[in-house]
Write an enzyme that holds these catalytic residues in place. Structure first.
Site, PDB file in Angstrom:
ATOM      1  N   LYS A 175       0.798  -1.215   0.000  1.00  0.00           N
ATOM      2  CA  LYS A 175       0.000   0.000   0.000  1.00  0.00           C
ATOM      3  C   LYS A 175       0.837   1.274   0.000  1.00  0.00           C
ATOM      4  CE  LYS A 175      -4.029  -2.143   2.188  1.00  0.00           C
ATOM      5  NZ  LYS A 175      -4.933  -2.172   3.343  1.00  0.00           N
ATOM      6  N   LYS A 201     -13.229 -11.146  -5.895  1.00  0.00           N
ATOM      7  CA  LYS A 201     -14.124 -11.420  -4.778  1.00  0.00           C
ATOM      8  C   LYS A 201     -15.149 -10.300  -4.631  1.00  0.00           C
ATOM      9  CE  LYS A 201     -11.275 -11.802  -1.348  1.00  0.00           C
ATOM     10  NZ  LYS A 201     -10.809 -12.068   0.037  1.00  0.00           N
ATOM     11  N   LYS A 235     -16.837  -5.160   0.093  1.00  0.00           N
ATOM     12  CA  LYS A 235     -17.582  -4.035   0.653  1.00  0.00           C
ATOM     13  C   LYS A 235     -17.238  -2.732  -0.044  1.00  0.00           C
ATOM     14  CE  LYS A 235     -16.229  -4.362   4.996  1.00  0.00           C
ATOM     15  NZ  LYS A 235     -15.420  -5.577   5.212  1.00  0.00           N
TER      16      LYS A 235
END
Length: 321
Positions: free
Chosen positions: A108, A189, A192
């Site tokens: 990240k 996948k 959210k």
């Protein structure tokens, strides 16, 4: 034996979260297990405070409505004083090199000139979550296994330096659950935080929206209902969702459906019925904030009580009290 699991309020709870984890927690959880709404972890990226607060309450309501024991559920920030104290002690036990080696931090932060310090240090906060509750096992996927290993390292180092305080936890592979893929792109996948919500079914989606999303799910041009995840990922995804909702085998289900239209309709109806009691129970709790607050306070009190002696010992043995 204590098991600790957590869910981060980075977005609304979706079907994959429910079928893959929350439903299992409700069915298999014990009185000793701990379930965290990890709202502090959601702050490692830019966030909207009111949205974070709302998502945290929503996730708490979903867990309780799904049947997870309310006394086993805690919101992470309700223990912010205890976790803050232990996190500092553990940061003084951890090295920069250990924190910087975490794969998620490296991925990240790669190519960015500036990242939040919390992105580097949150694995130590995660270690505090685990060690404060005395967890023996932490069910995690491969992406979090390294963080549990750091908790093990810090527990052993603290115990060896100051005296035995912490249980040395271990990562365990959770039981196999449905592999819920994005309906619009089955190569990824269901998530959210997907930018396009068209392929994500959220637990609180109204039935008509669930039906619409599943009816628009990507399949292929073969026109054959087979359970072949590599060759027909979209069809396999629908069969796996249907299998999870009906507690049946996806290969067997494939032989009972004549075409894609029937598969989508059958799957959509099964999902609506599976989610109906959770959605309705969640809405009742959200409509009764006083009841939800009582459940939250009770869970926090129980979690605080079970960790107080461990934190006191850690502070005393490290020379702070």
């Amino acid at each position: 034996m204590i098991r600790l699991s957590a869910i981060t309020p980075s977005g609304p709870v979706q079907l994959g979260n429910y079928l893959g984890a929350i439903r299992r927690w409700a069915a298999e959880g014990t009185d000793e297990d701990v379930y965290f709404i990890s709202d502090l972890h959601a702050m490692t990226a830019s966030h909207n405070p009111s949205r974070l607060r709302s998502l945290t309450r929503e996730q708490l309501a979903v867990l309780i409505a799904a049947g997870v024991d309310p006394t086993s559920v805690a919101v992470q920030s309700d223990l912010v004083r205890e976790l803050g104290a232990l996190t500092w002690v553990l940061e003084c036990t951890c090295t920069y090199g250990e924190a910087a080696r975490m794969i998620q931090f490296k991925e990240k932060s790669a190519g960015r000139s500036s990242v939040r310090l919390s992105l580097l240090t949150y694995p130590v906060l995660m270690a505090a979550d685990i060690l404060l509750q005395g967890a023996h096992e932490v069910p995690v996927g491969d992406d979090q296994r390294q963080h549990v290993e750091l908790a093990r390292v810090l527990a052993r180092r603290f115990n060896g330096t100051y005296g035995e305080v912490f249980v040395t936890p271990r990562a365990v592979v959770p039981p196999t659950a449905a592999r819920v893929r994005d309906l619009a792109d089955p190569s990824r996948k269901m998530a959210k935080t997907a930018k396009d919500a068209a392929g994500t079914v959220f637990v609180l989606d109204p039935p008509d929206l669930v039906l619409r999303k599943i009816r628009r799910a990507v399949t292929d041009d073969r026109g054959e209902v087979r359970y072949a995840p590599e060759e027909q990922p979209g069809v396999a995804n629908l069969l796996e969702i249907l299998a999870a909702c009906t507690r049946k085998d996806p290969e067997e289900l494939a032989g009972t459906v004549k075409d894609y239209a029937e598969l989508k309709e059958t799957t959509a109806e099964a999902v609506v019925e599976e989610l109906r009691p959770v959605r309705e129970g969640t809405q009742r709790l959200l409509d009764d904030p006083a009841e939800l607050d009582r459940a939250r306070a009770h869970g926090a009190d129980r979690s605080r009580e079970r960790c107080r002696h461990r934190l006191d010992a850690a502070l005393r043995m490290s020379g702070l009290t």
